[in-house]
Design an enzyme around this catalytic site. Structure first.
Site, PDB file in Angstrom:
ATOM      1  N   LYS A  16       0.865  -1.191   0.000  1.00 48.53           N
ATOM      2  CA  LYS A  16       0.000   0.000   0.000  1.00 48.53           C
ATOM      3  C   LYS A  16       0.891   1.226   0.000  1.00 48.53           C
ATOM      4  O   LYS A  16       2.047   1.160   0.437  1.00 48.53           O
ATOM      5  CB  LYS A  16      -0.881   0.016   1.259  1.00 48.53           C
ATOM      6  CG  LYS A  16      -2.156   0.827   1.106  1.00 48.53           C
ATOM      7  CD  LYS A  16      -3.228   0.037   0.403  1.00 48.53           C
ATOM      8  CE  LYS A  16      -4.508   0.813   0.260  1.00 48.53           C
ATOM      9  NZ  LYS A  16      -5.600  -0.051  -0.204  1.00 48.53           N
TER      10      LYS A  16
HETATM   11  P1  NAD Z   1     -13.292   7.613  -2.150  1.00 51.00           P
HETATM   12  O1  NAD Z   1     -12.280   8.677  -1.952  1.00 51.00           O
HETATM   13  O2  NAD Z   1     -13.856   7.424  -3.504  1.00 51.00           O
HETATM   14  O3  NAD Z   1     -14.503   7.836  -1.117  1.00 51.00           O
HETATM   15  C1  NAD Z   1     -14.309   8.037   0.247  1.00 51.00           C
HETATM   16  C2  NAD Z   1     -15.640   8.440   0.854  1.00 51.00           C
HETATM   17  O4  NAD Z   1     -15.475   8.554   2.269  1.00 51.00           O
HETATM   18  C3  NAD Z   1     -16.152   9.789   0.355  1.00 51.00           C
HETATM   19  O5  NAD Z   1     -17.543   9.711   0.123  1.00 51.00           O
HETATM   20  C4  NAD Z   1     -15.894  10.716   1.540  1.00 51.00           C
HETATM   21  O6  NAD Z   1     -16.820  11.790   1.628  1.00 51.00           O
HETATM   22  C5  NAD Z   1     -16.100   9.755   2.695  1.00 51.00           C
HETATM   23  N1  NAD Z   1     -15.499  10.242   3.919  1.00 51.00           N
HETATM   24  C6  NAD Z   1     -14.240  10.682   4.126  1.00 51.00           C
HETATM   25  N2  NAD Z   1     -14.085  11.104   5.395  1.00 51.00           N
HETATM   26  C7  NAD Z   1     -15.283  10.927   6.003  1.00 51.00           C
HETATM   27  C8  NAD Z   1     -15.774  11.177   7.309  1.00 51.00           C
HETATM   28  N3  NAD Z   1     -14.987  11.685   8.240  1.00 51.00           N
HETATM   29  N4  NAD Z   1     -17.077  10.888   7.571  1.00 51.00           N
HETATM   30  C9  NAD Z   1     -17.887  10.359   6.620  1.00 51.00           C
HETATM   31  N5  NAD Z   1     -17.461  10.085   5.369  1.00 51.00           N
HETATM   32  C10 NAD Z   1     -16.183  10.379   5.066  1.00 51.00           C
HETATM   33  O7  NAD Z   1     -12.602   6.278  -1.602  1.00 51.00           O
HETATM   34  P2  NAD Z   1     -12.965   4.782  -1.967  1.00 51.00           P
HETATM   35  O8  NAD Z   1     -12.041   4.330  -3.037  1.00 51.00           O
HETATM   36  O9  NAD Z   1     -14.424   4.645  -2.138  1.00 51.00           O
HETATM   37  O10 NAD Z   1     -12.488   4.022  -0.638  1.00 51.00           O
HETATM   38  C11 NAD Z   1     -13.313   3.941   0.518  1.00 51.00           C
HETATM   39  C12 NAD Z   1     -12.810   2.818   1.418  1.00 51.00           C
HETATM   40  O11 NAD Z   1     -12.798   1.594   0.686  1.00 51.00           O
HETATM   41  C13 NAD Z   1     -11.383   2.975   1.937  1.00 51.00           C
HETATM   42  O12 NAD Z   1     -11.284   2.364   3.199  1.00 51.00           O
HETATM   43  C14 NAD Z   1     -10.563   2.189   0.940  1.00 51.00           C
HETATM   44  O13 NAD Z   1      -9.308   1.774   1.465  1.00 51.00           O
HETATM   45  C15 NAD Z   1     -11.496   1.030   0.710  1.00 51.00           C
HETATM   46  N6  NAD Z   1     -11.267   0.278  -0.526  1.00 51.00           N
HETATM   47  C16 NAD Z   1     -11.306   0.893  -1.735  1.00 51.00           C
HETATM   48  C17 NAD Z   1     -11.129   0.132  -2.889  1.00 51.00           C
HETATM   49  C18 NAD Z   1     -11.225   0.735  -4.275  1.00 51.00           C
HETATM   50  O14 NAD Z   1     -11.188  -0.032  -5.243  1.00 51.00           O
HETATM   51  N7  NAD Z   1     -11.409   2.042  -4.417  1.00 51.00           N
HETATM   52  C19 NAD Z   1     -10.892  -1.244  -2.798  1.00 51.00           C
HETATM   53  C20 NAD Z   1     -10.893  -1.848  -1.539  1.00 51.00           C
HETATM   54  C21 NAD Z   1     -11.089  -1.066  -0.409  1.00 51.00           C
END
Ligand code: NAD
Length: 451
Positions: free
Chosen positions: A138
Site C-alpha cells: 500500500k
Molecule cells: P473515495 O475517496 O472514492 O470515497 C471516500 C468516501 O469517504 C467519500 O464519500 C468521503 O466523503 C467519505 N469520507 C471521508 N471522510 C469521512 C468522514 N470523516 N465521515 C464520513 N465520510 C467520510 O474512496 P474509496 O475508493 O471509495 O475508498 C473507501 C474505502 O474503501 C477505503 O477504506 C478504501 O481503502 C477502501 N477500498 C477501496 C477500494 C477501491 O477499489 N477504491 C478497494 C478496496 C477497499
C-alpha cells in the site's frame, strides 16, 4: 454464477471471539506500540488472535506481523503560483510470499505510516483469501487532492512516481487506486513509469491497475469493489435469514466503493434509506435513488444539500433501522459509541478496517454480523488482477467475463470463510483471517525460509 453448498443450519452465535483488548505475546516480542487505539496494533491483533486459534506456526506469525519494507520519500513540486511545496509519500511492501506486492495508493491530507502499514497488511490477507497470486502493499501521499488544480496534481503524481519508480514494477509491486486517487492518476503513473523504467521492450503499463479503459484498464474495474461487496451480500445474506431483494440499507461514505455498492445493491431490489459522507448525513425512509445521488455527489462534491432526502444528525444516521449497514469511508469509524447506536442485522465492510476491536465486540454481543473487509471489499483487487492478466497477455475481456470471474472468486472466498467459521466456531473476521493464513502457511511450508 457459481454457488457452493450452503450449511444446512443457520449460523449460530460463535464461541470464539477476540477480546476487545486482545494482547498477543507477539506484540511484546516485536515491540509493538502499547496504545490499544493504534490502527496497526488493532488490525494485526485480529490476525494474531486467529493465528493462535488455528495454531499457525510462530515463524509465520512473526513474518506476517511486520511488513518486509517501509519506504518513505519527500519530494518538491512547483505549485501554480510558482512557489515550491515539499510532499511526503509512502510505499509499504508487506508480504510477497504469494506473488508481487499489490495494493492501492491513498492521496489524503491525513495519511500516516501506520495507516499505510495496516492497509498493506490487509492487502496480503485479502489477496490470500480471494485466491489471487499477489502479496500485499500500500502507499500514499500526504495531500488533499481537492485543494490542488489538475496541473498541480499531475506534477505531484508524476514526481511521486519518480521517487518510488525503482521500488515498483509489473512483476514486483503493482499499485492501484484508493481513497483520493483515480483512473487519471493511474494513467499518469503508468506513463511516467514507462519513461523511467527499463523493462526490456515489455509493456510497462502492467505496473499499475485501475487505469482508464482506453489505456490498458479493465472493463468493470471502477465498480469492482462495490460489485464484490454485493456479491458477498448475495452469497451470505440468505443464511442470515435475509433476502437481498427485500433489504433496506445505509451507506457511510459515498465515493467509489459506497456509491457502487449502493447502485448495485439497489439493482438487486434493496432500498437505500440513509447515507453519510464528509459533508453530512441524509435519510429518506421511502428510499434514496443511489444513481441519482451519485450524479449529485459528482457535481456537488458531497451528499449535503441533496433535496430528495432530509438532513439528519450523526446519531440519527447511525440509529436508522436497516438490514445492512455498509461502511465505505475510512478506518476506525465504527468505535464503541457508533457500535451501540447501529441498528442493523449485518455490517458489510466496504472500507478497510472501519470497525475497531472494541466496536466489533459490542456489535457481536448485540448479535450483529460483521462481514469483514478482507472478504467484502476484495472485489477491487480481484479485478485489478484481471486487468494485470489482460495487460500481460494483450487480451481484452468482455464485461460479462469480468463479472463472472469476479463472482466466482467472491463465492469461493465466502465459502472458505464459512468453512473456517464452522470448523473453529468463531466470528467471521477471525474465520476470514484463518482462511487467509492457511494459504500463506502452505506457501511458507512449501518455500521454506531462506537460508
Ligand atoms: P473515495 O475517496 O472514492 O470515497 C471516500 C468516501 O469517504 C467519500 O464519500 C468521503 O466523503 C467519505 N469520507 C471521508 N471522510 C469521512 C468522514 N470523516 N465521515 C464520513 N465520510 C467520510 O474512496 P474509496 O475508493 O471509495 O475508498 C473507501 C474505502 O474503501 C477505503 O477504506 C478504501 O481503502 C477502501 N477500498 C477501496 C477500494 C477501491 O477499489 N477504491 C478497494 C478496496 C477497499
Amino acid at each position: 454464477m457459481t454457488t457452493l453448498a450452503k450449511p444446512s443450519s443457520p449460523i449460530q452465535k460463535p464461541k470464539n471471539v477476540p477480546p476487545a483488548n486482545y494482547n498477543s505475546p507477539i506484540f511484546d516480542e516485536l515491540g509493538f506500540p502499547s496504545d490499544a487505539h493504534n490502527l496497526y496494533r488493532q488490525t494485526v491483533g485480529s490476525m494474531l488472535y486467529a493465528a493462535e486459534l488455528m495454531g499457525l506456526p510462530h515463524r509465520v506469525q512473526i513474518i506476517l506481523a511486520q511488513p518486509k519494507t517501509e519506504i518513505m520519500v519527500h519530494f518538491p513540486v512547483k505549485m501554480d503560483d510558482g512557489h515550491y511545496r515539499l510532499f511526503k509519500g509512502y510505499r509499504v511492501q508487506h508480504n510477497n510470499a504469494l506473488g508481487p506486492y499489490k495494493g492501492g495508493l491513498r492521496f489524503h491530507h491525513d495519511v500516516h505510516l501506520d495507516d499505510v502499514k495496516s492497509l498493506a497488511f490487509l492487502m496480503t490477507m485479502k489477496c490470500s483469501l480471494v485466491g489471487v497470486p499477489f502479496g500485499g502493499g500500500k502507499g500514499g501521499v500526504k495531500v488533499d487532492p481537492r485543494k490542488h488544480s489538475n496541473g498541480e496534481m499531475e506534477r505531484i503524481v508524476r514526481r511521486f512516481t519518480t521517487a518510488i519508480a525503482h521500488s515498483i514494477g509489473p512483476d514486483y509491486d503493482i499499485p492501484a487506486p484508493d481513497v483520493g486517487s483515480n483512473a487519471q492518476h493511474m494513467a499518469w503513473i503508468a506513463d511516467t513509469y514507462s519513461f523511467l523504467a527499463d523493462v526490456g521492450g515489455k509493456d510497462p503499463s502492467a505496473v499499475i491497475t485501475g487505469k482508464p479503459v482506453e489505456y490498458g484498464g479493465s472493463l468493470g474495474r471502477e465498480k469492482a469493489t462495490g460489485q464484490g461487496v454485493v456479491d458477498t451480500l448475495v452469497e451470505m445474506l440468505p443464511e442470515l435469514g435475509l433476502k437481498p431483494e427485500q433489504c433496506t440499507f445505509s451507506v457511510l461514505g459515498f465515493g467509489n466503493v459506497g456509491s457502487w455498492s449502493g447502485k448495485i445493491f439497489q439493482d438487486k431490489g434493496a432500498k437505500m434509506i440513509a447515507v453519510a459522507d464528509h459533508t453530512g448525513f441524509i435519510k429518506n425512509d421511502k428510499g434514496i435513488d443511489a444513481q441519482d445521488l451519485a450524479t449529485y455527489v459528482a457535481q456537488k462534491g458531497g451528499v449535503a444539500g441533496y433535496t430528495k432526502a432530509t438532513a439528519v444528525s450523526k446519531e440519527e444516521f447511525y440509529k436508522t433501522k436497516v438490514d445492512v449497514f455498509i461502511p465505505a469511508a475510512l478506518e476506525q469509524m465504527i468505535q464503541e459509541g457508533e457500535a451501540k447506536l447501529i441498528n442493523a442485522t449485518v455490517i458489510a465492510e466496504g472500507a478497510n478496517a472501519p470497525t475497531t476491536p472494541g466496536g466489533e465486540r459490542i456489535l457481536l454481543e448485540r448479535g450483529v454480523e460483521v462481514l469483514p473487509a478482507i472478504l467484502c471489499n476484495a472485489g477491487g483487487v480481484t479485478v485489478s488482477y484481471f486487468e494485470w492478466v489482460q495487460n500481460k497477455t494483450f487480451h481484452s475481456w468482455e464485461l460479462d467475463q469480468v463479472d463472472r470471474e469476479l463472482n466466482k472468486h467472491m463465492v469461493r472466498a465466502a465459502g472458505k470463510v464459512r468453512d473456517a467459521r464452522r470448523k473453529y466456531n468463531c466470528d467471521l473476521r477471525t474465520a476470514a483471517y484463518i482462511a487467509a493464513c492457511e494459504r500463506l502457511n502452505h506457501a511458507y511450508a512449501a518455500r521454506g525460509i531462506f537460508p
